[in-house]
Design an enzyme around this catalytic site. Structure first.
Site, PDB file in Angstrom:
ATOM      1  N   MET A  87      18.100  40.932  54.965  1.00  0.00           N
ATOM      2  CA  MET A  87      18.763  42.124  55.512  1.00  0.00           C
ATOM      3  C   MET A  87      19.231  41.926  56.946  1.00  0.00           C
ATOM      4  SD  MET A  87      19.759  44.818  54.358  1.00  0.00           S
ATOM      5  CE  MET A  87      20.744  46.082  55.153  1.00  0.00           C
ATOM      6  N   PRO A  88      19.692  40.719  57.287  1.00  0.00           N
ATOM      7  CA  PRO A  88      20.039  40.485  58.698  1.00  0.00           C
ATOM      8  C   PRO A  88      21.203  41.359  59.178  1.00  0.00           C
ATOM      9  CG  PRO A  88      19.787  38.407  57.517  1.00  0.00           C
ATOM     10  CD  PRO A  88      19.824  39.488  56.492  1.00  0.00           C
ATOM     11  N   PHE A  89      21.014  41.929  60.349  1.00  0.00           N
ATOM     12  CA  PHE A  89      22.088  42.646  61.028  1.00  0.00           C
ATOM     13  C   PHE A  89      22.389  41.906  62.329  1.00  0.00           C
ATOM     14  CE2 PHE A  89      24.423  45.702  63.354  1.00  0.00           C
ATOM     15  CZ  PHE A  89      25.075  46.466  62.413  1.00  0.00           C
TER      16      PHE A  89
END
Lengths: 71, 71, 71, 71, 71, 71
Positions: free
Chosen positions: D1-3
């Protein structure tokens, strides 16, 4: 002491921001139990050529989000 | 290794930003004990119709902040 | 209406944070011409294995920053 | 879920941003083991008179960074 | 495509966060006209000795905010 | 002068972060044309009960993201 930041695409009107900060502050204070004076908001507009997902800029993904407000 | 971000209303001059980064870097290094080369600053201007408190945008709260620099 | 965020390595004491927020708020108000009640601070500690530069994590660069406060 | 958020100087082209989000998303998914649909990017341009280091704004440090893309 | 970040004091329960993200997402979609799948939230807890206002850390300002949730 | 921040779920190892910062810095410098010394990274872990989408916390959406690294 909630500090709220909302990044979104350009296109929202002053009227929409007014209603948002009013309604969201009330709901935050009701649910998280705090006083309205302690709730801050900052809205930041991010253009579609500066935002992307799944390896693509939104400017290149026409169908991604069908938002009337942004048309 | 302090990284400093300051969000504020538009209206500060280049001269004010120059003095701020100079003075604040010196004070941070003196108090937090670090070298100036490790201190970074980013200033971000936020318009009064994108910032609010207590359920209201600052653009609708004329009296809120009497800042000479922002007149 | 300045909102200040400082990311840094862990290791600063409560006393250092107290002096920093006191001195920096005063200098910001003097230089940017605003009232102290409008200046907010958030400090965030970032570990050396979550921060890097030039392609390396700071945890792997022992010599990078000789900070007494962080020893 | 990298932002992922990247702050940088103005001057990068749409083509550079397209290649960056494509390549970086692929590398993040390969190394951190996640699906491309979960990787978000926001690019933010910061002017040289709003960014500084070592007590000086970059606008006043002509030699600091010799970037062809920013000329 | 709203991305919402809320910084606040520790002390909110999972139940409060669940209700907040549910209610706020619905209100944001209604007012800003977007689809729920495009609304992201990140909550960040900030301790009272890492947050301050008016030159003082909140940890030193006992009376500042009378929040039942944070007692 | 890129400053990169990546928010993600906990679970990545030091080895993954080392490879990421190495590879991403190289790709950013190649594509955006800058020097490695000017590229900073901060990684921030966000728990699944502090991150949500579509009105739900990820902690309540077991199936959402099938990430081996996070198991």
């Amino acid at each position: 002491m909630p500090f709220v930041r909302i990044d979104w695409f350009p296109g929202r009107t002053l009227e929409q921001k007014r209603e948002l900060i009013d309604v969201l502050t009330r709901e935050i204070c009701r649910i998280a139990v705090c006083r309205p004076e302690t709730v801050n908001f900052i809205f930041t507009e991010v253009e579609r050529d500066d935002w992307g997902r799944a390896g693509k800029l939104f400017v290149d993904e026409y169908e991604y989000e069908n938002e009337p407000a942004a048309q």
